[in-house]
Design an enzyme around this catalytic site. Structure first.
Site, mmCIF file in Angstrom:
data_model
loop_
_atom_site.group_PDB
_atom_site.id
_atom_site.type_symbol
_atom_site.label_atom_id
_atom_site.label_comp_id
_atom_site.label_asym_id
_atom_site.label_seq_id
_atom_site.Cartn_x
_atom_site.Cartn_y
_atom_site.Cartn_z
ATOM 1 N N ASP A 90 -32.078 70.467 -43.027
ATOM 2 C CA ASP A 90 -31.882 71.793 -42.422
ATOM 3 C C ASP A 90 -33.266 72.414 -42.364
ATOM 4 O OD1 ASP A 90 -31.230 74.369 -41.697
ATOM 5 O OD2 ASP A 90 -29.604 74.598 -43.158
ATOM 6 N N ASP A 144 -33.108 77.179 -36.225
ATOM 7 C CA ASP A 144 -32.333 76.844 -37.428
ATOM 8 C C ASP A 144 -31.462 75.633 -37.079
ATOM 9 O OD1 ASP A 144 -30.846 76.820 -39.746
ATOM 10 O OD2 ASP A 144 -29.909 78.782 -39.437
ATOM 11 N N GLU A 170 -25.852 71.439 -37.379
ATOM 12 C CA GLU A 170 -26.119 72.820 -36.957
ATOM 13 C C GLU A 170 -26.918 72.859 -35.666
ATOM 14 O OE1 GLU A 170 -28.639 75.084 -39.660
ATOM 15 O OE2 GLU A 170 -27.826 76.956 -38.860
ATOM 16 N N TYR A 189 -18.603 69.302 -47.858
ATOM 17 C CA TYR A 189 -19.425 69.069 -49.051
ATOM 18 C C TYR A 189 -18.521 68.634 -50.206
ATOM 19 C CZ TYR A 189 -22.050 72.120 -45.974
ATOM 20 O OH TYR A 189 -22.631 72.680 -44.851
ATOM 21 N N GLU A 245 -22.513 75.662 -37.251
ATOM 22 C CA GLU A 245 -22.918 74.780 -38.351
ATOM 23 C C GLU A 245 -21.825 74.469 -39.364
ATOM 24 O OE1 GLU A 245 -25.566 76.689 -41.231
ATOM 25 O OE2 GLU A 245 -25.771 78.388 -39.885
ATOM 26 N N ASP A 262 -52.916 88.226 -58.844
ATOM 27 C CA ASP A 262 -53.578 88.886 -57.715
ATOM 28 C C ASP A 262 -53.266 88.233 -56.376
ATOM 29 O OD1 ASP A 262 -54.819 90.646 -59.386
ATOM 30 O OD2 ASP A 262 -56.620 89.425 -59.642
ATOM 31 N N HIS A 280 -28.101 75.345 -50.638
ATOM 32 C CA HIS A 280 -29.489 75.802 -50.556
ATOM 33 C C HIS A 280 -30.406 74.935 -51.418
ATOM 34 C CE1 HIS A 280 -27.795 79.994 -49.367
ATOM 35 N NE2 HIS A 280 -27.849 79.168 -48.346
ATOM 36 N N HIS A 321 -24.098 82.218 -37.674
ATOM 37 C CA HIS A 321 -24.645 83.575 -37.759
ATOM 38 C C HIS A 321 -25.493 83.827 -36.529
ATOM 39 C CE1 HIS A 321 -28.332 81.416 -38.978
ATOM 40 N NE2 HIS A 321 -27.528 80.668 -39.716
ATOM 41 N N HIS A 338 -30.892 84.925 -40.252
ATOM 42 C CA HIS A 338 -29.550 85.535 -40.218
ATOM 43 C C HIS A 338 -29.772 86.888 -39.553
ATOM 44 C CE1 HIS A 338 -27.583 82.942 -43.596
ATOM 45 N NE2 HIS A 338 -28.297 82.238 -42.757
ATOM 46 N N HIS A 346 -18.516 77.851 -46.442
ATOM 47 C CA HIS A 346 -19.274 78.902 -45.728
ATOM 48 C C HIS A 346 -18.677 79.114 -44.338
ATOM 49 C CE1 HIS A 346 -21.434 75.832 -43.313
ATOM 50 N NE2 HIS A 346 -21.602 75.154 -44.434
ATOM 51 N N ARG A 398 -23.660 68.406 -42.786
ATOM 52 C CA ARG A 398 -23.634 69.612 -41.939
ATOM 53 C C ARG A 398 -24.318 69.273 -40.626
ATOM 54 N NH1 ARG A 398 -25.447 72.839 -45.276
ATOM 55 N NH2 ARG A 398 -27.680 73.056 -44.845
HETATM 56 N N1 GLY Z 1 -30.914 77.417 -42.830
HETATM 57 C C1 GLY Z 1 -30.228 78.604 -43.088
HETATM 58 C C2 GLY Z 1 -28.900 78.610 -42.502
HETATM 59 O O1 GLY Z 1 -28.458 77.598 -41.977
HETATM 60 O O2 GLY Z 1 -28.224 79.598 -42.455
HETATM 61 MN MN MN Z 2 -29.720 76.048 -41.252
HETATM 62 MN MN MN Z 3 -27.910 78.604 -40.103
#
Ligand code: GLY
Ligand code: MN
Ligand code: MN
Length: 440
Positions: free
Chosen positions: A259, A270, A414, A388, A384, A38, A242, A353, A360, A349, A412
């Site tokens: 991140d 972000d 960003e 890796y 970013e 619920d 992730h 974005h 995103h 990647h 990374r």
């Molecule tokens: N934290 C999500 C991205 O960097 O796209």
């Molecule tokens: Mn990010």
């Molecule tokens: Mn990002």
């Protein structure tokens, strides 16, 4: 809502109404997401719906019908219901929504099926974004089918169902001053949280302790919460893009990749930083960190009107591949490596974005198979790049194995970057990333 903010929402609807011409657009609120039994997750409004209304309740639909004689904008909302409100919160209701939301008509949501046909009858198409709410997708399709049948008899009615993003996304892509104010606030809070995390991180702490401090700061400063699940990844966890478990105890010599960003009034930050928790990079960590930083700076320099969305990714890849060749991580002709994406086991990647109401954010990156969208003042993107090298990293057959001393390093960096008339502004500049700021 302040008058100026109400005017901003009215203006967004007016811009879209003008683009719609003889079509009707339908936007629905987000459905509730079930956590278990619920229990539901906190309600999070659908971004398109929020962009056009600022209305924060479920069970609502906005219809825009510029060709309708009387009502160009119609908001369907949940009616007042004191019993239901006792259980699940206040409702604005029809009368108050009429006063506050500046639309031509407000109707109770239970009248949607009865009233919608009048707004579709004269439309030559329906604009709608097929979403995750399958029940509502079905509602729209049912109404479309009925309205199409009308076409045979009356010679009018919507023959096409088209993606509303075709008209709306280019509006959402260019941020207004009001939107930038919200984004700057989300970024300021997130930047403070990153700085706090850098001060606190040390061997022996668990990743979740850092996550707790970050998210505590978000809420304490009035943010809605994290913009996405926070990643606090130490050691080789940083090689998982992730990673969200955040349950490892940090060790001397680790890099920590964080991140994390918060959401303020639906606008997101972000940010990623990677730093040595003991205050000193190892030789391998430093070399890779400097390479990512150089790639990130090259990418940021490419963010300006006149360049397109691909150019900043290309700039990052170009720098990274130079570094990989020099380190012996790749071999072969550089142009071929880039064309065939032979670097992808190390950098898998893209470089960023759009950022906004969605992390995103909406907006196509390409106009067609060849042409990328140009950068334009008012867009906000993330920059970013990363490297890796997970333990036991699988490398393509024709590429060298990576010596063990490099394995387990994930990095990374960003930033969130606003495209300006002359170039760009790094909105996240208050979070340190220079080597000298990260070592002590
Ligand atoms: N934290 C999500 C991205 O960097 O796209
Ligand atoms: Mn990010
Ligand atoms: Mn990002």
């Amino acid at each position: 809502m302040k008058t100026s903010v109400r005017a901003e929402y009215a203006q967004r609807r007016a811009q879209l109404l003008e683009k719609l011409g003889s079509s009707t657009a339908i936007f629905n609120s987000a459905p509730h997401a079930v956590m278990h039994s619920d229990v539901e997750y906190n309600f999070r409004q659908n971004s398109d719906f929020y962009y056009l209304t600022g209305f924060n309740e479920p069970g609502s639909v906005l219809v825009l019908a510029p060709h309708h004689e009387e009502h160009k904008s119609i908001l369907f909302v949940r009616p007042k219901d004191s019993k239901a409100e006792t259980w699940s919160g206040r409702r604005t209701g029809v009368d108050q929504a009429k006063e506050l939301y500046d639309v031509d008509e407000v109707l109770p949501i239970n009248e949607l099926n009865e009233k919608l046909p009048a707004y579709l009858k004269k439309a030559d198409r329906i604009y709608y974004r097929l979403g995750h709410d399958e029940a509502f997708n079905g509602t729209v399709i049912r109404h479309w089918r009925k309205a199409m049948a009308g076409h045979q008899k009356h010679g009018i009615g919507p023959m096409a169902l088209e993606h509303s993003g075709q008209l709306l996304d280019s509006l959402r892509l260019i941020k207004s001053d009001y939107e930038l104010e919200k984004m700057r606030r989300a970024i300021a809070i997130s930047a403070e949280a990153h700085n706090l995390a850098m001060d606190l991180a040390k061997p022996g702490l668990y990743e979740y302790e850092i996550q707790a401090e970050i998210e505590h700061h978000f809420r304490k400063q009035g943010a809605m919460g994290p913009a996405y699940p926070s990643i606090v990844a130490s050691g080789d966890n940083a090689c998982i893009l992730h990673y969200v478990e955040n349950d490892r105890q940090m060790q001397e010599g680790d890099l920590l990749l964080i991140d994390a960003g918060c959401c303020v009034d639906y606008y997101n930050a972000d940010i990623t930083r990677t730093f040595p928790i003991s205050g000193k990079f190892s030789e391998e960590q430093r070399i890779l960190y400097e390479l990512v930083l150089e790639a990130q700076k090259a990418a940021i320099a490419a963010v300006k009107p006149g360049n397109n969305f691909s150019s900043y990714h290309d700039a990052a890849v170009n720098t990274l591949v130079d570094g990989f060749l020099e380190l012996g991580f790749l071999k072969g002709d550089k142009a071929d490596i880039i064309k065939d994406e032979k670097y992808k086991h190390l950098y898998m990647h893209r470089t960023g974005h759009w950022l906004g109401l969605d992390v995103h954010d909406v907006g196509s990156y390409k106009h067609n198979a060849e042409d990328w969208r140009q950068f334009q003042a008012g867009q906000v993107i993330t920059v970013e790049p990363g490297i890796y090298i997970g333990p036991g990293l699988a490398v393509p057959e024709d590429q060298p194995a990576i010596p063990e001393r490099w394995q387990g390093i994930g990095i990374r960096i960003e930033d969130d970057v606003l495209v300006t008339a002359k170039g760009n502004e790094v909105l996240t500049a208050s979070v340190p990333k220079e080597l000298s700021d990260l070592e002590h």
